[in-house]
Write a protein that holds these residues in place. Structure first.
Motif, PDB file in Angstrom:
ATOM      1  N   ASN A  54      84.727 -87.155  33.017  1.00 25.78           N
ATOM      2  CA  ASN A  54      83.879 -88.302  33.379  1.00 25.78           C
ATOM      3  C   ASN A  54      82.849 -88.610  32.296  1.00 25.78           C
ATOM      4  OD1 ASN A  54      81.957 -86.316  33.613  1.00 25.78           O
ATOM      5  ND2 ASN A  54      81.731 -86.470  35.822  1.00 25.78           N
ATOM      6  N   GLY A  55      82.888 -87.847  31.206  1.00 31.53           N
ATOM      7  CA  GLY A  55      82.000 -88.105  30.078  1.00 31.53           C
ATOM      8  C   GLY A  55      80.736 -87.265  30.062  1.00 31.53           C
ATOM      9  N   SER A  56      80.469 -86.534  31.142  1.00 28.23           N
ATOM     10  CA  SER A  56      79.289 -85.687  31.156  1.00 28.23           C
ATOM     11  C   SER A  56      79.520 -84.461  30.278  1.00 28.23           C
ATOM     12  CB  SER A  56      78.941 -85.269  32.581  1.00 28.23           C
ATOM     13  OG  SER A  56      79.977 -84.482  33.128  1.00 28.23           O
ATOM     14  N   ILE A  57      78.441 -83.955  29.717  1.00 33.62           N
ATOM     15  CA  ILE A  57      78.510 -82.828  28.785  1.00 33.62           C
ATOM     16  C   ILE A  57      77.538 -81.748  29.222  1.00 33.62           C
ATOM     17  CG2 ILE A  57      78.215 -82.090  26.391  1.00 33.62           C
ATOM     18  CD1 ILE A  57      78.863 -84.941  25.530  1.00 33.62           C
ATOM     19  N   ARG A  58      77.981 -80.508  29.151  1.00 33.64           N
ATOM     20  CA  ARG A  58      77.119 -79.368  29.448  1.00 33.64           C
ATOM     21  C   ARG A  58      77.195 -78.374  28.303  1.00 33.64           C
ATOM     22  NH1 ARG A  58      78.111 -78.039  35.893  1.00 33.64           N
ATOM     23  NH2 ARG A  58      77.495 -80.078  36.675  1.00 33.64           N
ATOM     24  N   PHE A  67      73.865 -77.367  19.018  1.00 33.72           N
ATOM     25  CA  PHE A  67      75.268 -77.777  19.011  1.00 33.72           C
ATOM     26  C   PHE A  67      75.428 -79.090  19.767  1.00 33.72           C
ATOM     27  CE2 PHE A  67      77.397 -73.304  18.650  1.00 33.72           C
ATOM     28  CZ  PHE A  67      76.591 -73.021  17.553  1.00 33.72           C
ATOM     29  N   THR A  68      76.364 -79.905  19.303  1.00 31.79           N
ATOM     30  CA  THR A  68      76.643 -81.186  19.947  1.00 31.79           C
ATOM     31  C   THR A  68      78.154 -81.386  20.069  1.00 31.79           C
ATOM     32  OG1 THR A  68      74.647 -82.173  18.994  1.00 31.79           O
ATOM     33  CG2 THR A  68      76.295 -83.680  19.863  1.00 31.79           C
ATOM     34  N   LEU A 105      82.070 -73.452  32.486  1.00 32.62           N
ATOM     35  CA  LEU A 105      81.926 -72.687  31.250  1.00 32.62           C
ATOM     36  C   LEU A 105      81.815 -71.190  31.521  1.00 32.62           C
ATOM     37  CD1 LEU A 105      79.463 -74.851  29.120  1.00 32.62           C
ATOM     38  CD2 LEU A 105      81.904 -74.481  28.709  1.00 32.62           C
ATOM     39  N   LEU A 106      81.469 -70.854  32.748  1.00 34.67           N
ATOM     40  CA  LEU A 106      81.311 -69.441  33.111  1.00 34.67           C
ATOM     41  C   LEU A 106      82.659 -68.771  33.350  1.00 34.67           C
ATOM     42  CD1 LEU A 106      78.299 -69.726  35.585  1.00 34.67           C
ATOM     43  CD2 LEU A 106      78.251 -69.103  33.155  1.00 34.67           C
ATOM     44  N   HIS A 107      83.701 -69.574  33.519  1.00 34.06           N
ATOM     45  CA  HIS A 107      85.004 -69.029  33.896  1.00 34.06           C
ATOM     46  C   HIS A 107      86.099 -69.530  32.958  1.00 34.06           C
ATOM     47  CE1 HIS A 107      82.833 -69.175  37.927  1.00 34.06           C
ATOM     48  NE2 HIS A 107      82.849 -67.906  37.567  1.00 34.06           N
ATOM     49  N   PRO A 108      86.356 -68.817  31.892  1.00 31.11           N
ATOM     50  CA  PRO A 108      87.442 -69.223  30.989  1.00 31.11           C
ATOM     51  C   PRO A 108      88.784 -69.369  31.709  1.00 31.11           C
ATOM     52  CG  PRO A 108      86.117 -67.510  29.967  1.00 31.11           C
ATOM     53  CD  PRO A 108      85.636 -67.644  31.381  1.00 31.11           C
TER      54      PRO A 108
END
Length: 124
Positions: A54-58, A67-68, A105-108
């Motif tokens: 949806n375009g959101s970034i964390r 970092f970007t 991101l916590l769960h590969p």
């Protein structure tokens, strides 16, 4: 079948910058989310940043402000711009993808497509 191919790794001194790329080969739908992970020797794979469909970034707290993540939809390529690199950023960096809307991101393990990885080495 989706194939992810990373490039752009290398060796830099502390304070330097690198940009990683992850090219996507094969068809992916509009709900395909992508992320960057890294794994240092002897350590578990950890999340760096997530680019949701949806375009959101964390970002992981450890890289926020340095970092970007961005994506060129026309080139079907995900990028990771890394600035102010520190020795603790040394790791193999992996690109990953998933259709799992709850992927974290916590769960590969939430991600089922992975690149081969690219080495980033930061010297002090």
């Amino acid at each position: 079948q989706v194939q992810l191919v990373e490039s752009g790794g290398g060796s830099v001194q502390a304070g330097g910058s690198l940009r990683l790329s992850c090219a996507v080969f094969g068809y992916v739908g509009s709900t395909f989310s992508m992320a960057w992970f890294r794994q240092a020797p002897g350590r578990e794979r950890t999340g760096v940043g997530l680019f949701n469909s949806n375009g959101s970034i964390r970002y992981a707290d450890s890289v926020k402000g340095r970092f970007t993540i961005s994506k060129d939809h026309a080139k079907n390529t995900l990028y990771l711009q890394m600035n102010s690199l520190q020795p603790e950023d040394t790791a193999i960096y992996y690109c990953a993808g998933t259709y799992n809307v709850y992927a974290s991101l916590l769960h590969p393990g939430d991600f089922d497509s992975w690149g081969q990885g690219t080495q980033v080495t930061v010297s002090s």
